[in-house]
Design an enzyme around this catalytic site. Structure first.
Site, PDB file in Angstrom:
ATOM      1  CE  LYS A 127      76.796 -49.568  43.160  1.00  0.00           C
ATOM      2  NZ  LYS A 127      75.791 -50.623  43.436  1.00  0.00           N
ATOM      3  CE  LYS A 179      71.672 -51.311  49.752  1.00  0.00           C
ATOM      4  NZ  LYS A 179      71.032 -52.372  48.955  1.00  0.00           N
ATOM      5  NE  ARG A 195      70.043 -51.712  38.331  1.00  0.00           N
ATOM      6  CZ  ARG A 195      69.270 -52.776  38.541  1.00  0.00           C
ATOM      7  NH1 ARG A 195      68.245 -53.022  37.748  1.00  0.00           N
ATOM      8  NH2 ARG A 195      69.528 -53.590  39.525  1.00  0.00           N
TER       9      ARG A 195
HETATM   10  N1  BES Z   1      74.914 -52.041  46.323  1.00  0.00           N
HETATM   11  C1  BES Z   1      73.788 -52.873  46.159  1.00  0.00           C
HETATM   12  C2  BES Z   1      74.150 -54.318  45.853  1.00  0.00           C
HETATM   13  C3  BES Z   1      74.913 -55.071  46.918  1.00  0.00           C
HETATM   14  C4  BES Z   1      74.256 -55.944  47.751  1.00  0.00           C
HETATM   15  C5  BES Z   1      76.282 -54.957  47.019  1.00  0.00           C
HETATM   16  C6  BES Z   1      74.955 -56.673  48.694  1.00  0.00           C
HETATM   17  C7  BES Z   1      76.982 -55.665  47.966  1.00  0.00           C
HETATM   18  C8  BES Z   1      76.330 -56.527  48.790  1.00  0.00           C
HETATM   19  C9  BES Z   1      72.923 -52.369  44.999  1.00  0.00           C
HETATM   20  O1  BES Z   1      72.946 -51.009  44.773  1.00  0.00           O
HETATM   21  C10 BES Z   1      71.514 -52.721  45.322  1.00  0.00           C
HETATM   22  O2  BES Z   1      71.000 -52.194  46.251  1.00  0.00           O
HETATM   23  N2  BES Z   1      70.947 -53.613  44.547  1.00  0.00           N
HETATM   24  C11 BES Z   1      69.613 -54.021  44.750  1.00  0.00           C
HETATM   25  C12 BES Z   1      68.912 -53.944  43.416  1.00  0.00           C
HETATM   26  C13 BES Z   1      67.435 -54.092  43.508  1.00  0.00           C
HETATM   27  C14 BES Z   1      66.816 -52.879  44.135  1.00  0.00           C
HETATM   28  C15 BES Z   1      66.922 -54.292  42.115  1.00  0.00           C
HETATM   29  C16 BES Z   1      69.649 -55.447  45.251  1.00  0.00           C
HETATM   30  O3  BES Z   1      70.460 -56.234  44.784  1.00  0.00           O
HETATM   31  O4  BES Z   1      68.877 -55.766  46.148  1.00  0.00           O
HETATM   32 ZN    ZN Z   2      74.624 -50.047  45.397  1.00  0.00          ZN
HETATM   33 MN    MN Z   3      71.522 -49.977  45.974  1.00  0.00          MN
END
Ligand code: BES
Ligand code: ZN
Ligand code: MN
Length: 502
Positions: free
Chosen positions: A267, A279, A353
């Site tokens: 990724k 975020k 994903r």
């Molecule tokens: N890049 C983030 C996941 C992440 C979180 C990586 C903390 C490193 C540290 C990913 O793209 C993301 O935002 N995931 C979301 C998914 C949700 C929207 C279903 C998450 O985990 O909150």
């Molecule tokens: Zn991400």
């Molecule tokens: Mn994300």
């Protein structure tokens, strides 16, 4: 840092500092010995005064006396022999390095004969100690003005043994370990770099340099290629950014007798704002780390080529920036993946994903690998589950998962499996498309992300590594994992490649 191996006797040996490690049992044995040489007399003195007990991780740096030719020595405690593990050896020798830096000692010697060789082979010890020595000195200080106060880096470490045979057996280990650690450091540097410099285009450039240096085959799909190939998922993620997406393929052919290959898909979100599902503060600050998977797969193929491993590898960097802006993808949009699946975007922050799905489906179709491993900072949920102690592993192939698990135990880049029961698929169903990219609840986030990825594996044996918790640390750990990027995945997957057979 310069690491050298030297056959020498400690009698008459000159150095700023020599390191000796002891288990508690060794100290007890030393106490019982009758005749002590100058060094042991000094050590026993410190034991009797209570300054040194060989407690786990204890570091005591002390001046020598006129009878010895090195200026200082360091006594390193390893605790009870019974409880000693190779990871504790790593942590202990990392402590030595940090203690030396604090004392502004930039060069030291490690006595190989004073490593715990009743418990581990010299080869195992050499590998662990060389590795930690190379990696513990890392600090992301490129943009920090150097002052007189900043701790100096270690310029040189010498391993000394009086046995030619021991030194000989360490030579190849030193060489190999250096090649691997060089790539771990490369990955750390890539991830720590500013997101506005480490763009999909910069990753393309780094892949090009790797291709040239290691004679790898390079294929880059730019936004026009991606459109032609129907990669609606990665294009959707990247459409809000001034840096268009790139899908980068590197091939290493280390086994000319076979057509079988393993594919690593990383990724490569060069910054994850979350998109329109922005975020919040407290979550966005570290999101330059979201290309850690792509950096790892680049490091892995470079290391494999440098080591000339007898395997065929394709590394895929699926790169885009998940930016916020008037052109950004919108929640409620439906996109179409390159394998024809349609996806309702229920959350623009579940972008990993999407870039992985297109890359995995295309890789499987184009390269027909015997195994597929994706590496991704995919979910906060995985980080919530495991913290920074281990990565999550999920997949469809028990053999693959087992080899990765064992490689994790060996390298201490550990992985722990979560189930991907078909029952979870229920939540990914969409009324307007074949699937949603994100489920409505916050439950089982790491798993539902993996279940989504499974739709793009097309029955290829597959393992998914969620490194969201282990790729990037908010503070340093154990003296040998730095704050920021860790380079997680390189040592793990190189070890994996030593054991995997198609
Ligand atoms: N890049 C983030 C996941 C992440 C979180 C990586 C903390 C490193 C540290 C990913 O793209 C993301 O935002 N995931 C979301 C998914 C949700 C929207 C279903 C998450 O985990 O909150
Ligand atoms: Zn991400
Ligand atoms: Mn994300």
């Amino acid at each position: 840092m310069n690491i050298t191996l030297k056959k020498a006797d400690l009698k008459g040996y000159a150095s700023a500092l020599v390191v000796f490690s002891f288990t508690q049992e060794q100290i007890e044995a030393l106490k019982k010995e009758k005749n002590h040489d100058a060094l042991n007399t000094l050590i026993l003195h410190l034991v009797q005064s209570g300054d040194f007990s060989a407690k786990e991780g204890q570091v005591l740096i002390h001046n020598t006396n006129h009878q010895l030719t090195f200026a200082r020595f360091c006594l390193l405690g390893l605790g009870e022999k019974e409880k000693l593990t190779i990871q504790k050896v790593r942590a202990a020798y990392a402590n030595v390095l940090q203690a030396c830096r604090k004392m502004r000692i930039s060069e030291y010697t490690i006595s190989v004969e004073h490593m715990p060789d009743e418990k581990f082979s010299v080869e195992e010890l050499a590998e662990a100690v060389i590795e930690v020595t190379l990696l513990a000195d890392y600090e992301w200080d490129k943009y920090k003005t150097k002052t007189k106060e900043s701790a100096p880096h270690i310029s040189s470490v010498t391993f000394v043994s009086s046995s030619e045979k021991t030194i000989g057996s360490m030579r190849e280990i030193l060489h190999k370990t250096q090649l691997i650690c060089e790539q771990v450091v490369f990955v750390r540097d890539c991830v720590n770099e500013n997101a506005d410099d480490m763009t999909p285009q910069m990753l393309e450039r780094l892949a090009k340099e790797a291709a040239k240096q290691y004679k790898l085959k390079l294929t880059v799909l730019d936004e026009h290629h991606l459109r032609k190939l129907g990669m609606g998922m990665i294009l959707g993620v990247g459409q809000g950014s001034r840096y268009p997406p790139r899908m980068i393929f590197l091939e290493y052919h280390g086994n000319s007798k076979s057509k079988d290959s393993v594919a690593f898909v990383g990724k490569g979100i060069t910054f994850d704002t979350g998109g329109l599902n922005l975020k919040p503060t407290g979550f966005i600050e570290t999101m330059k780390c979201d290309m850690s998977g792509a950096a790892a797969v680049l490091g892995i193929i470079k290391a494999a080529a440098a080591l000339k491993l007898p395997v065929n590898i394709v590394s895929v960097l699926s790169c885009a920036e998940n930016a916020l802006g008037s052109r950004a993808q919108k929640p409620g949009d439906v996109v179409k993946a390159c394998n024809g699946k349609t996806v309702e975007i229920t959350n623009t922050d579940a972008e990993g994903r999407l870039v992985l799905g297109d890359a995995m489906a295309y890789t499987v179709k184009q390269y027909k690998p015997k195994a597929l491993i994706d590496i991704a900072t995919l979910t906060g949920s995985c980080a919530m589950t495991f913290g920074d102690i281990c990565a999550g592993i999920m997949g469809t192939d028990d053999k693959l998962i087992k080899i990765l698990f064992e490689a994790g135990e060996k390298t201490n880049e550990r992985v722990w499996q979560l189930p991907i029961y078909p029952d979870y698929e229920e939540d990914l169903k969409s009324d307007i498309a074949d699937a949603k990219n994100c489920v409505l609840t916050r439950y089982a986030g790491a798993i539902t992300a993996a279940v989504f990825l499974k739709y793009f594996t097309e029955q290829t044996p597959w393992a998914h590594l969620d490194i969201a918790g282990t790729a990037f640390l908010e503070k340093g750990k154990n003296g040998h994992l730095p704050k920021g990027a860790t380079g997680f995945g390189v040592r793990l997957c190189i070890e994996f490649l030593h054991h995997w057979k198609p």
